[in-house]
Scaffold this motif. Structure first.
Motif: not given
Length: 305
Positions: A102-114
């Motif tokens: 719930f934010t305007e810009l979300l940095l999903a950092d290293e998404i492929n480590r989840a």
């Protein structure tokens, strides 16, 4: 009063500021801004240390958006992304506690480590601008812009994003290493992420929504739509490409081309706009090796109207 001219000036200033922060990556900066203007989401894929996170911080700064950085790890749960309903004894009911999405810009950092389960928690947010918890939909702030980074799949501890999730990103960019002159400037200068954090906002969320409305109003001629359809049709007949590009890919190319036209100060799309964004928009939708080269081959093979 905000006008198209003032918005275009703000865009030019934002691009110049980002080029100062991310040295030697003019084209990547331009495409990242195109993605934001088109209302899509951005995937940055590259080895660690080439500026993916710095670009995300820079976009947050110049666009003046509220910002959350979420580090994706193997033990991250879906509720850690979207939020959770917690029982309130006093109210005798459940109340929803919003997650970092719930934010305007979300940095999903290293998404492929989840894990894939946690990755999928973002699917509805990427596609619909909302999340659903216990059957109740919750709208996300607008504008909503996800910048996700991922490391190369051959690195240890990564989980490849499925095709359905890759397709939800309007663009994928690979930053690459800087050239020698840019690298010397980086080595001789200060902390680039610190520069991004100190960068004053040059636009606002309201400005970005107005710019997105401008993008949607950009004219696409019948000849331009014919060109996009020709690219889609050729991809479906291309050897070793399977089913080729979907209509959603065509819409993504159209929208990104419109955003590129706005950056160029035009209210109509040229084939050159589509060509400028095609690799970033289309390559990650191909399940083939060296997809960027394949998209360039497609562009060379399909005649321009």
């Amino acid at each position: 009063m905000d006008t198209p001219t003032s918005h275009h000036t703000g865009l030019a200033l934002a691009q110049a500021a980002l080029e100062t922060i991310l040295v030697g990556k003019t084209e990547c900066v331009r495409l990242a801004l195109c993605c934001a203007l088109a209302g899509g989401h951005l995937l940055l894929e590259d080895v660690p240390g080439v500026g993916k996170t710095t670009l995300a911080y820079g976009l947050h700064a110049v666009l003046g958006l509220t910002f959350t950085r979420l580090q994706f790890t193997a033990d991250l749960l879906p509720a850690d992304v979207i939020g959770v309903s917690i029982f309130d004894p006093e109210a005798r009911g459940f109340s929803f506690h919003k997650g970092p999405v719930f934010t305007e810009l979300l940095l999903a950092d290293e998404i492929n480590r989840a894990t894939p389960k946690t990755q999928s928690a973002l699917l509805e947010a990427l596609a619909e601008g909302q999340v659903t918890v216990d059957g109740v939909p919750h709208r996300l702030p607008q504008p909503f812009f996800v910048v996700a980074t991922q490391n190369p799949h051959q690195q240890i501890g990564t989980f490849a994003l499925p095709e359905s999730q890759m397709d939800r990103f309007l663009m994928r960019l690979t930053l690459g290493y800087p050239d020698r002159a840019a690298e010397r400037q980086i080595l001789a200068g200060g902390d680039r992420q610190a520069m991004a954090r100190q960068q004053p906002a040059l636009l606002t969320g309201t400005d970005l929504l107005a710019l997105r409305a401008r993008v949607r109003a950009v004219r696409c001629s019948e000849a331009l739509l014919d060109y996009i359809q020709d690219l889609l049709a050729a991809s479906r007949a291309w050897p070793d490409w399977g089913s080729g590009f979907s209509p959603r890919a065509g819409l993504a190319l159209r929208d990104a081309a419109r955003a590129h036209a706005v950056l160029e100060g035009r209210d109509y799309v040229l084939p050159e706009d589509a060509q400028a964004v095609a690799v970033a928009v289309l390559a990650h939708r191909l399940p083939t090796a060296d997809a960027e080269r394949e998209v360039r081959r497609l562009l060379e093979a399909v005649p321009v109207p």
